[in-house]
Design a protein around this motif. Sequence first.
Motif, PDB file in Angstrom:
ATOM      1  N   VAL A  86       0.369  -1.160   0.230  1.00 12.53           N
ATOM      2  CA  VAL A  86      -0.238   0.353  -0.377  1.00 12.53           C
ATOM      3  C   VAL A  86       1.054   1.582  -0.480  1.00 12.53           C
ATOM      4  N   ALA A  87       1.777   1.644   0.833  1.00 19.32           N
ATOM      5  CA  ALA A  87       2.753   2.364   0.536  1.00 19.32           C
ATOM      6  C   ALA A  87       3.385   2.301  -0.402  1.00 19.32           C
ATOM      7  N   GLN A  88       4.326   1.695  -1.396  1.00 13.79           N
ATOM      8  CA  GLN A  88       4.587   1.526  -2.350  1.00 13.79           C
ATOM      9  C   GLN A  88       3.862   1.908  -3.632  1.00 13.79           C
ATOM     10  N   ALA A  89       2.069   1.475  -3.543  1.00 11.19           N
ATOM     11  CA  ALA A  89       1.289   1.779  -4.039  1.00 11.19           C
ATOM     12  C   ALA A  89       1.267   3.720  -4.315  1.00 11.19           C
ATOM     13  N   PHE A  90       1.046   4.021  -3.176  1.00  5.30           N
ATOM     14  CA  PHE A  90       1.099   5.483  -2.820  1.00  5.30           C
ATOM     15  C   PHE A  90       2.416   6.021  -3.509  1.00  5.30           C
ATOM     16  N   ALA A  91       3.346   5.927  -3.081  1.00  5.02           N
ATOM     17  CA  ALA A  91       4.661   6.706  -3.211  1.00  5.02           C
ATOM     18  C   ALA A  91       4.137   6.266  -4.842  1.00  5.02           C
ATOM     19  N   GLU A  92       3.514   5.628  -5.261  1.00  6.82           N
ATOM     20  CA  GLU A  92       4.162   5.362  -7.287  1.00  6.82           C
ATOM     21  C   GLU A  92       2.788   6.427  -7.225  1.00  6.82           C
ATOM     22  N   SER A  93       1.916   6.839  -6.656  1.00  4.90           N
ATOM     23  CA  SER A  93       1.262   7.900  -7.580  1.00  4.90           C
ATOM     24  C   SER A  93       1.688   9.309  -7.370  1.00  4.90           C
ATOM     25  N   LEU A  94       2.663   9.240  -6.515  1.00  5.97           N
ATOM     26  CA  LEU A  94       3.074  10.598  -6.000  1.00  5.97           C
ATOM     27  C   LEU A  94       3.852  11.164  -7.407  1.00  5.97           C
ATOM     28  N   PRO A  95       3.751  12.075  -8.116  1.00 11.28           N
ATOM     29  CA  PRO A  95       4.261  12.815  -8.917  1.00 11.28           C
ATOM     30  C   PRO A  95       5.314  13.591  -8.626  1.00 11.28           C
ATOM     31  N   GLU A  96       6.856  13.005  -9.743  1.00 12.47           N
ATOM     32  CA  GLU A  96       7.638  14.251  -9.507  1.00 12.47           C
ATOM     33  C   GLU A  96       7.201  15.652  -9.740  1.00 12.47           C
ATOM     34  N   PRO A  97       8.566  16.553  -8.670  1.00 13.85           N
ATOM     35  CA  PRO A  97       8.375  17.589  -8.845  1.00 13.85           C
ATOM     36  C   PRO A  97       9.338  18.262 -10.692  1.00 13.85           C
ATOM     37  N   ASP A  98       8.702  19.472 -10.700  1.00 12.64           N
ATOM     38  CA  ASP A  98       9.697  19.554 -11.761  1.00 12.64           C
ATOM     39  C   ASP A  98      11.363  19.984 -10.973  1.00 12.64           C
ATOM     40  N   GLY A  99      10.660  21.256  -9.979  1.00 11.32           N
ATOM     41  CA  GLY A  99      12.349  21.415  -9.635  1.00 11.32           C
ATOM     42  C   GLY A  99      12.790  20.712  -8.620  1.00 11.32           C
ATOM     43  N   TYR A 100      12.981  21.346  -6.752  1.00  8.58           N
ATOM     44  CA  TYR A 100      13.702  20.396  -6.438  1.00  8.58           C
ATOM     45  C   TYR A 100      12.938  20.328  -5.216  1.00  8.58           C
ATOM     46  N   ARG A 101      13.027  19.432  -4.010  1.00 10.60           N
ATOM     47  CA  ARG A 101      11.834  19.480  -2.977  1.00 10.60           C
ATOM     48  C   ARG A 101      12.152  20.250  -1.738  1.00 10.60           C
ATOM     49  N   THR A 102      12.156  21.606  -1.134  1.00 15.59           N
ATOM     50  CA  THR A 102      12.240  22.367  -0.820  1.00 15.59           C
ATOM     51  C   THR A 102      11.762  22.478   0.855  1.00 15.59           C
ATOM     52  N   GLU A 103      11.010  21.778   0.848  1.00 15.85           N
ATOM     53  CA  GLU A 103      10.359  21.437   2.683  1.00 15.85           C
ATOM     54  C   GLU A 103       9.852  20.488   3.467  1.00 15.85           C
ATOM     55  N   ASN A 104       9.875  19.799   3.922  1.00 11.53           N
ATOM     56  CA  ASN A 104       9.263  19.048   4.594  1.00 11.53           C
ATOM     57  C   ASN A 104       9.723  17.577   3.817  1.00 11.53           C
ATOM     58  N   TYR A 105      11.495  17.671   4.164  1.00 11.49           N
ATOM     59  CA  TYR A 105      12.286  16.750   3.828  1.00 11.49           C
ATOM     60  C   TYR A 105      12.301  15.062   3.776  1.00 11.49           C
TER      61      TYR A 105
ATOM     62  N   MET B 178      16.163  14.477   0.718  1.00 10.82           N
ATOM     63  CA  MET B 178      17.463  14.414   0.128  1.00 10.82           C
ATOM     64  C   MET B 178      18.113  14.183  -0.631  1.00 10.82           C
ATOM     65  N   SER B 179      18.164  12.386  -0.050  1.00  7.90           N
ATOM     66  CA  SER B 179      18.588  12.525  -1.997  1.00  7.90           C
ATOM     67  C   SER B 179      18.308  11.799  -3.130  1.00  7.90           C
ATOM     68  N   TRP B 180      16.869  11.948  -2.882  1.00  8.68           N
ATOM     69  CA  TRP B 180      16.325  12.962  -4.291  1.00  8.68           C
ATOM     70  C   TRP B 180      17.162  14.146  -4.632  1.00  8.68           C
ATOM     71  N   ASN B 181      16.646  14.677  -4.413  1.00  5.72           N
ATOM     72  CA  ASN B 181      17.000  16.381  -4.678  1.00  5.72           C
ATOM     73  C   ASN B 181      18.660  15.930  -5.053  1.00  5.72           C
ATOM     74  N   ALA B 182      20.145  15.862  -4.632  1.00  5.98           N
ATOM     75  CA  ALA B 182      20.970  14.759  -4.450  1.00  5.98           C
ATOM     76  C   ALA B 182      21.576  14.503  -6.052  1.00  5.98           C
ATOM     77  N   ALA B 183      20.761  13.514  -6.154  1.00  5.04           N
ATOM     78  CA  ALA B 183      20.637  12.127  -7.559  1.00  5.04           C
ATOM     79  C   ALA B 183      19.941  13.603  -8.665  1.00  5.04           C
ATOM     80  N   LYS B 184      18.877  15.191  -8.314  1.00  5.80           N
ATOM     81  CA  LYS B 184      18.050  14.994  -9.622  1.00  5.80           C
ATOM     82  C   LYS B 184      19.357  15.951  -9.450  1.00  5.80           C
ATOM     83  N   ARG B 185      20.681  16.675  -8.598  1.00 11.14           N
ATOM     84  CA  ARG B 185      21.295  16.900  -9.556  1.00 11.14           C
ATOM     85  C   ARG B 185      22.234  16.817 -10.186  1.00 11.14           C
TER      86      ARG B 185
END
Length: 184
Positions: free
Chosen positions: A19-38, A143-150
Amino acid sequence: MPVRRWVSAIVAALVPWTVAQAFAESLPEPDGYRTENYRAAVPATLKGAKVVSTEEAVALWKNRSALFVDVLPYDPKPEKLPAGTIWKEKIRQDIPGSIWLANVGYGVLNMETEAYFRKGLESRLGDDKDALVLFYCMENCWMSWNAAKRAVGWGYRAVLWYPLGTDGWVAAGQPTEKNVPLGF
């Protein structure tokens, strides 16, 4: 701990992974970096990078075929701590052989932190933008998502993102070792 965070922690512990994985799979990637609630649910994808499971991360680690980069934040002891104040250094148990590039996963980096991040990667990869580099932190850590995206944005072509981080690593019974942030 705020009630909302406490309830979220209990729900996360009780909800099956599927269920948690299904939720994550439905969460869209933001266009930019995540800047809060890391520390929140992360998407299941990262454009330009390959998302790896714990099994894949373990195989890469055993084969020594990727540079493992931890991006967990680090707060050093304040220089002007009042006399008599007790300071307990946080100990980071990390995936063995990782480099810890502290604080590089924030959504906005100052010039010094960006230079530290670039220098950290170059210290191990040189100019090789095709070398496998795996970014991680903890489970549900942007944090790891942002770093990998960068890193993808800087032209690295073999970026791996391990979203379960040390939490997934430890849960799989894999070894850890004490680590300190990379300094120059």
